[in-house]
Design a protein around this motif. Structure first.
Motif, PDB file in Angstrom:
ATOM      1  N   SER A   9       0.817  -1.274   0.011  1.00 53.10           N
ATOM      2  CA  SER A   9       0.039   0.055   0.029  1.00 53.10           C
ATOM      3  C   SER A   9       0.645   1.134   0.059  1.00 53.10           C
ATOM      4  O   SER A   9       0.434   2.153  -0.604  1.00 53.10           O
ATOM      5  CB  SER A   9      -0.801   0.040   1.185  1.00 53.10           C
ATOM      6  OG  SER A   9      -0.199  -0.076   2.362  1.00 53.10           O
ATOM      7  N   VAL A  13       0.904   4.693  -2.915  1.00 51.32           N
ATOM      8  CA  VAL A  13       0.986   6.133  -2.519  1.00 51.32           C
ATOM      9  C   VAL A  13       2.189   6.809  -2.269  1.00 51.32           C
ATOM     10  O   VAL A  13       1.988   8.133  -2.170  1.00 51.32           O
ATOM     11  CB  VAL A  13      -0.125   6.261  -1.276  1.00 51.32           C
ATOM     12  CG1 VAL A  13      -1.361   5.568  -1.575  1.00 51.32           C
ATOM     13  CG2 VAL A  13       0.906   5.526  -0.130  1.00 51.32           C
ATOM     14  N   GLU A  15       4.489   8.698  -3.596  1.00 55.01           N
ATOM     15  CA  GLU A  15       4.892   9.592  -4.682  1.00 55.01           C
ATOM     16  C   GLU A  15       6.277  10.237  -4.960  1.00 55.01           C
ATOM     17  O   GLU A  15       6.770  10.404  -3.633  1.00 55.01           O
ATOM     18  CB  GLU A  15       3.517  10.844  -4.831  1.00 55.01           C
ATOM     19  CG  GLU A  15       2.301  10.328  -4.786  1.00 55.01           C
ATOM     20  CD  GLU A  15       1.367  11.451  -5.349  1.00 55.01           C
ATOM     21  OE1 GLU A  15       1.430  12.370  -4.651  1.00 55.01           O
ATOM     22  OE2 GLU A  15       0.419  11.243  -6.063  1.00 55.01           O
ATOM     23  N   ARG A  23       1.293  16.099   1.046  1.00 51.24           N
ATOM     24  CA  ARG A  23      -0.022  16.093   1.000  1.00 51.24           C
ATOM     25  C   ARG A  23      -0.476  15.936   2.419  1.00 51.24           C
ATOM     26  O   ARG A  23      -1.603  16.625   2.848  1.00 51.24           O
ATOM     27  CB  ARG A  23      -0.643  15.184   0.055  1.00 51.24           C
ATOM     28  CG  ARG A  23      -2.083  15.173   0.141  1.00 51.24           C
ATOM     29  CD  ARG A  23      -2.531  16.320  -0.485  1.00 51.24           C
ATOM     30  NE  ARG A  23      -4.075  16.516  -0.260  1.00 51.24           N
ATOM     31  CZ  ARG A  23      -4.785  17.569   0.154  1.00 51.24           C
ATOM     32  NH1 ARG A  23      -4.040  18.618   0.486  1.00 51.24           N
ATOM     33  NH2 ARG A  23      -6.002  17.548   0.117  1.00 51.24           N
ATOM     34  N   GLU A 100      -5.599   7.678   1.191  1.00 53.85           N
ATOM     35  CA  GLU A 100      -6.761   7.203   0.842  1.00 53.85           C
ATOM     36  C   GLU A 100      -7.135   7.994  -0.719  1.00 53.85           C
ATOM     37  O   GLU A 100      -7.293   7.718  -1.622  1.00 53.85           O
ATOM     38  CB  GLU A 100      -8.116   7.507   1.652  1.00 53.85           C
ATOM     39  CG  GLU A 100      -7.952   6.203   2.562  1.00 53.85           C
ATOM     40  CD  GLU A 100      -9.040   6.600   3.560  1.00 53.85           C
ATOM     41  OE1 GLU A 100      -9.757   7.644   3.690  1.00 53.85           O
ATOM     42  OE2 GLU A 100      -9.531   5.718   4.325  1.00 53.85           O
ATOM     43  N   GLU A 101      -6.722   9.336  -0.544  1.00 53.32           N
ATOM     44  CA  GLU A 101      -6.826  10.357  -1.505  1.00 53.32           C
ATOM     45  C   GLU A 101      -5.903   9.896  -2.670  1.00 53.32           C
ATOM     46  O   GLU A 101      -6.308   9.941  -3.996  1.00 53.32           O
ATOM     47  CB  GLU A 101      -6.336  11.698  -1.103  1.00 53.32           C
ATOM     48  CG  GLU A 101      -6.606  12.855  -2.147  1.00 53.32           C
ATOM     49  CD  GLU A 101      -6.171  14.116  -1.744  1.00 53.32           C
ATOM     50  OE1 GLU A 101      -5.088  14.886  -2.014  1.00 53.32           O
ATOM     51  OE2 GLU A 101      -6.689  14.479  -0.638  1.00 53.32           O
ATOM     52  N   ILE A 102      -4.724   9.637  -2.492  1.00 56.16           N
ATOM     53  CA  ILE A 102      -3.745   9.576  -3.484  1.00 56.16           C
ATOM     54  C   ILE A 102      -3.908   8.062  -3.872  1.00 56.16           C
ATOM     55  O   ILE A 102      -3.776   7.929  -5.316  1.00 56.16           O
ATOM     56  CB  ILE A 102      -2.125   9.439  -2.884  1.00 56.16           C
ATOM     57  CG1 ILE A 102      -1.802  10.987  -2.623  1.00 56.16           C
ATOM     58  CG2 ILE A 102      -1.210   8.992  -4.040  1.00 56.16           C
ATOM     59  CD1 ILE A 102      -0.721  11.031  -1.841  1.00 56.16           C
ATOM     60  N   GLY A 103      -4.182   7.223  -3.097  1.00 59.61           N
ATOM     61  CA  GLY A 103      -4.592   5.730  -3.693  1.00 59.61           C
ATOM     62  C   GLY A 103      -5.911   5.591  -4.404  1.00 59.61           C
ATOM     63  O   GLY A 103      -5.804   4.698  -5.161  1.00 59.61           O
ATOM     64  N   GLY A 104      -6.844   6.460  -4.297  1.00 61.38           N
ATOM     65  CA  GLY A 104      -7.982   6.426  -4.930  1.00 61.38           C
ATOM     66  C   GLY A 104      -8.639   5.035  -4.882  1.00 61.38           C
ATOM     67  O   GLY A 104      -8.760   4.569  -4.109  1.00 61.38           O
ATOM     68  N   ALA A 105      -9.203   4.717  -6.148  1.00 59.46           N
ATOM     69  CA  ALA A 105      -9.949   3.624  -6.257  1.00 59.46           C
ATOM     70  C   ALA A 105      -9.218   2.287  -5.770  1.00 59.46           C
ATOM     71  O   ALA A 105      -9.904   1.064  -5.538  1.00 59.46           O
ATOM     72  CB  ALA A 105     -10.516   3.360  -7.496  1.00 59.46           C
ATOM     73  N   GLN A 106      -7.906   2.311  -5.990  1.00 60.76           N
ATOM     74  CA  GLN A 106      -6.858   1.269  -5.871  1.00 60.76           C
ATOM     75  C   GLN A 106      -6.973   0.968  -4.143  1.00 60.76           C
ATOM     76  O   GLN A 106      -6.569  -0.098  -3.726  1.00 60.76           O
ATOM     77  CB  GLN A 106      -5.758   1.223  -6.253  1.00 60.76           C
ATOM     78  CG  GLN A 106      -5.900   1.127  -7.581  1.00 60.76           C
ATOM     79  CD  GLN A 106      -4.465   1.298  -8.595  1.00 60.76           C
ATOM     80  OE1 GLN A 106      -3.550   1.862  -8.404  1.00 60.76           O
ATOM     81  NE2 GLN A 106      -4.157   0.387  -9.590  1.00 60.76           N
ATOM     82  N   TRP A 107      -7.156   1.845  -3.295  1.00 57.94           N
ATOM     83  CA  TRP A 107      -6.905   1.909  -2.032  1.00 57.94           C
ATOM     84  C   TRP A 107      -8.142   0.962  -1.429  1.00 57.94           C
ATOM     85  O   TRP A 107      -9.130   1.296  -1.755  1.00 57.94           O
ATOM     86  CB  TRP A 107      -7.004   3.482  -1.376  1.00 57.94           C
ATOM     87  CG  TRP A 107      -6.517   3.237   0.138  1.00 57.94           C
ATOM     88  CD1 TRP A 107      -7.334   3.299   1.374  1.00 57.94           C
ATOM     89  CD2 TRP A 107      -5.235   3.182   0.623  1.00 57.94           C
ATOM     90  NE1 TRP A 107      -6.616   3.268   2.230  1.00 57.94           N
ATOM     91  CE2 TRP A 107      -5.313   3.213   2.159  1.00 57.94           C
ATOM     92  CE3 TRP A 107      -3.971   3.219   0.220  1.00 57.94           C
ATOM     93  CZ2 TRP A 107      -4.268   3.217   2.768  1.00 57.94           C
ATOM     94  CZ3 TRP A 107      -2.888   3.112   0.940  1.00 57.94           C
ATOM     95  CH2 TRP A 107      -2.897   3.084   2.161  1.00 57.94           C
TER      96      TRP A 107
END
Length: 137
Positions: A9, A13, A15, A23, A100-107
């Motif tokens: 995980s 995320v 970056e 962030r 959660e924000e950076i991971g988006g749908a994959q989180w």
């Protein structure tokens, strides 16, 4: 603790240019503006150190002595800056929000749970170090 899930995980995320931790600080200061004065104007060095600390903790997840000693000392240092127990919850909340924000749908919710557990353990070790330091003084 699920080290593999934490590493996977984080890879999702983590970056370039310390984007995750940068962030994180943005979210922390948005949600908890009262902590902003505890930091310098330029948080880039702090974001870099935080990223390195997260990676170091994951690298030493199976080394309880390292975790206890390193995080205890870090907790004592943070206590000297005025960090209080409730601030650790705010940090976990904002770090998870950034992930959660950076991971988006994959989180996934499993990732959130793993990080909540890990960040809670880190906070406990840091607060224990802060307590030991205050008792020694």
């Amino acid at each position: 603790m699920d080290k593999e899930l934490l590493e996977t995980s984080l890879g999702l995320v983590d970056e370039a240019e310390d984007g995750l931790t940068t962030r994180f600080y943005e979210i922390l200061f948005e949600r908890y503006p009262s902590v902003r004065p505890m930091f310098s104007t330029d948080t880039a060095p702090q974001a870099k150190m935080l990223r390195e600390a997260i990676i170091a903790v994951l690298d030493h997840l199976d080394d309880s002595a390292w975790l206890s000693n390193t995080l205890g000392a870090l907790g004592a240092k943070h206590a000297s800056f005025g960090v209080t127990a409730p601030m650790y919850d705010a940090v976990a909340e904002c770090m998870i929000a950034a992930m959660e924000e950076i991971g988006g749908a994959q989180w996934t919710s499993a990732m959130t749970s793993a990080w909540l557990e890990a960040l809670g353990a880190v906070a406990s070790l840091m607060m224990a170090g802060a307590t030991e330091e205050s008792v020694a003084v």
